[in-house]
Every structure is written in C-alpha cells, then in structure tokens.
Design an enzyme around this catalytic site. Structure first.
Site: not given
Length: 591
Positions: A340, A342, A392
């Site tokens: 995960p 920050m 992108d």
C-alpha cells in the site's frame, strides 16, 4: 459567475442563446484542431534538421493546446450566455444544435469530446447529468470507417525486392539515405524471415510474387525517429503488420529496424512512450487503421498514442463502463496487489487492465507533500519525455463507478483514507479526482516468483530504467522496487510519481567521513543535509530484503551507487545531450 436563473428564458431567446453557445464551442474546436495540426505539421522538418530539443518543446506545446482552447471558449461562453449560463434546458438545446452541426464532420467523435470538456469547465463541480454529454449512447459511438484514402499499396508482381524498394523510395525526405541499397537488403531479408515465422501464407506469396504491401501515407514521428507503418498482405487476407524505424544520422537517413506482427508493434505504441506526431486531419480513421494492425489494442490506447489524449479519456470511460457491465456481478473493486502506498490509495477490478489511484486525505509518515504538490508531479510526468520508462496516466474529475461493485473492505478503506475525494449518490460512487494507469506486476512481487535467469534480466532492466530516466533529466526520487512495475514484455517501468523531479534539481553527494568513532556510532546525523541532497551510496537499502536481487544489480549497475555517476548525468543534461532510446530491442536493429 451568475446565479442560476429562476425564470426560464422564453423559447425564442433560448433558441438564440443555445445556437450561439453551440457555434462558439464549434469555433473553439476548429481552432484547437488547427493549432494541434500546425504543431504536428512541423514534425518532419524538425526530424530532418535533427532539432531534437525542438521536438520535445513542440510536444509540450501541443499538450497545452486543448486545455488552453477549452479555457478560451469557456470564457467566451460566460459572456454569451450571461444569466442563462447555468440553465440546464439551454445547455441541452445547445448540445442538440451542436450535435447537428458536427453530425457529418470528419472528426465528430473528437468534436463531441470537446463539447463535453467545455461543458465540464463551465459547470465545474456542480452536478453534471450525462444527458448534457456525448458519452455513452450508441449514437455517440463511432463505427469503424473506411481508411482507403489513408493508405497506398504496392504489388509484388515485379518481385518483393522491387516492392520493398518502392516502399522506401516513395517517402519524400529532404535528407538522402546514406546506404540505401544495404538498408533495403537488410529490410527485405528481415521482412521475409518474419513472414516465414509469423505468416506462412504471406511468405509463400512473397516467393510467388503475389500479394502486396500496404502502408500508411503519413509517417509517424517521435523523439529522434520516424516510423513507416503498414502490412504485407496475401490475397486471402492473411497479413503481417510492420513498422520500419528510420533514423537521421550524421551521414544521412538510415533504416534502423523493423518491427513485425501485432505484438512487436505494441511495443512501439506502448503506454510508457510519449505521443506520436502524425500528419493527418483524419485521426479517427487512422485509429481505425491501427486497430486493424493491432486488434488487441483498445481504441483509447491508440487515440492516446497519436496525441488525442482528451478523446482517449472519453473512449476509456466507455471501455470501463462496458467492461464492468459485461463482467460477472462477483467481480468487485479491490485494493490493488502490492505494498500500500503512503500517498495514494490504489484499487482495481478483475478483468480490467488498469488501476485507479486517488490521493489520500492524509499522507503516511514520512511523506510531507501536499495534494497540490502531488498533482504537480503528475503534471510534470505528462509533459516529460517518458522514454519508455514512465507509465502514462489519465486524470479524471468526477468519475462515476457502480457502488455495488466495491467490496466492503475497500469501501471502508476508501471512506477512511480518501473520504474528501469521494461522493456516494444513489447507486453511484463518484471520485472527485482520480488517476488511471496501466496495471502491471509490482517489481517487488515479481522478483519473489521468478527464476534466477528472469531475476538477472529484470534487475538489469531495473538499472537501465533508472539510467534511461536520468538521461531524460528525470530522477524518480523513491526508487524502492515497489514503485516500479514489470510489463508483459518483462520491461521495468516506474509508476509512483509523488517524489519525482528533474535530475538537475538534485544535489548528489557522497556521505562525508565521520571525524571520530563517536560521530559514526551516533543515532543522529553528524553532517548537514539540505532538502535536495541525495546520497547514492544509500540506495543499497532498496535491496535489503533480497540479497540475490542486490547481487545481480550490483554486478550490472554498481555505478548507480556513486555520486560521480549522477553528477556526470547532470553534466550531460546541462550540455544538451539527448541519449538514444529505442522502442525496440537492440537485437532487432540492422547490423
């Protein structure tokens, strides 16, 4: 901005105002398209003159055209509409009038998107009903059209070698080829070998002087190269797509490589590359043609590749809605695999090759940036030459999702972490601001499941990715492996941008020697550190959890741990040096 009028305008006045609104948006669309095309038209001249810094400047300038014209039109509309600016009925009528105006327009799909953008800019964060937009209804979706006027064909009747030579000599350049005969022989041999391996029917007809070469009339320019795109076709319709890379060297033009087959072409049109410049006033038909060459590529990917990034977002939204609608009800949005973040909450759904990234309300320590600073970083990437190493992103505002598709676990996580960026309205979950990126395997997960040979290869490419970015004046900032992804080609691409910055903004240093043992053992830093100070010798911590990965990386790219290496890169950037970065494997280049 005028307040919403409680009195509706009479029918005659409403018709007049709506017509003016439609005409103003159409004029803005035509102006935008003309500016876009004018910048694009200079691509060949910049290539021939080897003005590669101008190539990058032109790309950045072209990226500004759309938003600038939307802003200009929006300002004009505020004057034209006045008190009717926020009247939904007037806008609905304007949409209908505009729809009639562009019904037979060559670029109707992109014109529709321009109206949507302008309407969104006017209404901003107010509730926007899709009835006012050209989006999901079948009548707003383009069916593939003929691309016959965009391509030319050369018969094999006089021999394959003659057809290949005609293909190249038909291209008009101010600069001559340096060794054309040698290049043609290499191209002919490689195309035949590719056909033999990939498309036996084409190979057989090449040897029988039957079939033909079809090619796009417009060249595709990007960075230091241009590409001639087409396919070899057999009488029965079997075909082998190709893209021929042409470089402009100090000795003249050179055929450098040829990519063959849809998979190899997909590398050229990859999501980590900057956009092509293609001289055409029929971009939608070019997308139709490219879709034939690369049928696995989505329309939004191809519109994006040729620089129509705003319309690519419209096409993506349709793809997203269709994919969700056609997937089993058991498919739920879940947190994306990997560590995960920050700064970002990242989620995805089975069956979709993309992830959604939302900036958290509060960042985890030690991150200290603001939401505005993170958005600036993503905008920096959009303007940069991504050299095949930066994924992108599509930036959306007020993107709607089916609420029933979210797992309870993810929904609770979203409420806790991005509550200010989401709205639940009926059966919809609406994200006020979200980035969409291609889904990849995080590098830290990839190395835990690959064999030693693959580990060596991916560590080599990890180092090359960092060096490619450095050559493009880009420093990733946080170079932990969790921030890099691995594509299906095994290519390493960076995707976490909250600490990215120009390489020349950094101050690379060696760690000073301690004056005594007490300083060395102290838990506090014994020397001053400025905000932009970077200590490459400390990069080794990125490998602390995997000794095998570190050993491979250290053997291949140990210079990345030296401040001297980074300082040398900065000197090259400041001297104006632009390294060669090829969107194809070195082994594919002609000898």
């Amino acid at each position: 901005m005028p307040k919403t009028s409680t009195n509706q305008p009479d029918n005659a006045l409403q018709q007049v105002i709506a017509t003016k609104l439609a005409r103003a948006v159409f004029a803005g669309f035509e102006a935008m398209f003309a500016q876009f095309l004018n910048i694009t038209l200079g691509a060949q001249s910049r290539f021939e003159q080897q003005k590669y810094h101008d190539v990058q400047s032109a790309m950045r300038e072209r990226l500004q055209v759309y938003e600038r014209e939307v802003k200009n039109v929006s300002n004009a509309l505020r004057v034209i509409a006045y008190s009717e600016l926020n009247c939904p009925q007037t806008w609905q009528l304007a949409k209908n009038i505009y729809g009639d105006m562009v019904q037979s327009h060559e670029n109707k799909p992109i014109a529709h998107t321009f109206f949507n953008s302008t309407f969104g800019a006017i209404w901003d964060d107010k509730k926007i009903r899709t009835v006012h937009l050209f989006v999901l209804k079948a009548k707003y979706r383009s069916e593939p059209r003929s691309y016959e006027n965009l391509v030319s064909r050369i018969s094999f009747k006089d021999g394959f070698g003659h057809a290949v030579k005609t293909l190249i000599t038909r291209q008009a350049f101010r600069v001559p080829f340096s060794h054309l005969d040698t290049d043609l022989q290499a191209l002919q041999t490689t195309l035949m070998a590719g056909a033999k391996q990939q498309c036996k029917q084409v190979y057989e007809l090449i040897n029988l002087n039957n079939g033909f070469i079809e090619y796009a009339n417009s060249l595709f320019f990007r960075n230091k190269a241009c590409y001639l795109i087409g396919r070899c076709i057999a009488k029965n319709g079997d075909n082998m797509p190709f893209a021929i890379a042409i470089l402009n060297t100090s000795k003249g033009l050179k055929l450098d490589a040829v990519m063959m087959g849809a998979d190899q072409l997909s590398l050229l049109f990859g999501f980590a590359r900057t956009y092509f410049m293609v001289d055409t006033d029929q971009p939608a038909r070019y997308v139709d043609y490219l879709s034939v060459l690369m049928p696995h590529k989505k329309r939004f990917e191809l519109f994006n590749a040729i620089g129509f990034i705003k319309h690519a977002k419209t096409e993506f939204y349709r793809y997203k809605v269709d994919t969700t609608k056609n997937s089993p009800a058991t498919f739920k949005y879940i947190a994306a695999p990997g560590t995960p973040g920050m700064v970002m909450l990242v989620f995805t759904i089975e069956g979709l090759d993309y992830v959604y990234k939302v900036i958290k309300d509060k960042f985890s320590a030690p991150k200290t940036a603001t939401k505005a600073q993170v958005k600036d970083k993503y905008n920096f990437v959009k303007q940069a030459d991504r050299v095949g190493r930066l994924v992108d992103t599509h930036e959306f505002r007020y993107l709607a999702f089916d609420l029933s598709r979210f797992s309870d676990e993810l929904l609770n996580q979203m409420k806790a972490q991005i509550g200010s960026s989401m709205v639940i309205s009926g059966k919809a979950l609406i994200l006020k601001h979200v980035y969409v990126e291609r889904k990849m395997t995080p590098l830290n997960l990839y190395i835990n499941s690959c064999n030693n040979k693959a580990l060596q290869q991916v560590m080599d490419d990890y180092g090359k990715a960092i060096k490619d970015l450095a050559g493009a004046n880009i420093f990733p900032g946080d170079m932990l492996m969790k921030n890099f992804g691995v594509t299906r080609w095994g290519r390493v691409v960076f995707y976490d941008y909250d600490e990215i910055c120009p390489l020349t903004d950094c101050h690379f240093r060696d760690v000073p020697n301690a004056q005594n043992a007490l300083e060395e053992l102290s838990s506090n830093t014994y020397f001053d550190i400025a905000e932009n100070d970077i200590f490459p010798s400390q990069f080794k911590v990125f490998f602390s959890a995997n000794d095998a990965a570190f050993n491979h990386f250290n053997k291949l790219h140990s210079n990345l741990f030296l401040a001297e290496f980074w300082q040398g890169c900065q000197q090259q950037v400041k001297a104006g040096y632009l390294p060669d970065v090829y969107p194809y494997k070195q082994s594919w280049r002609f000898k």
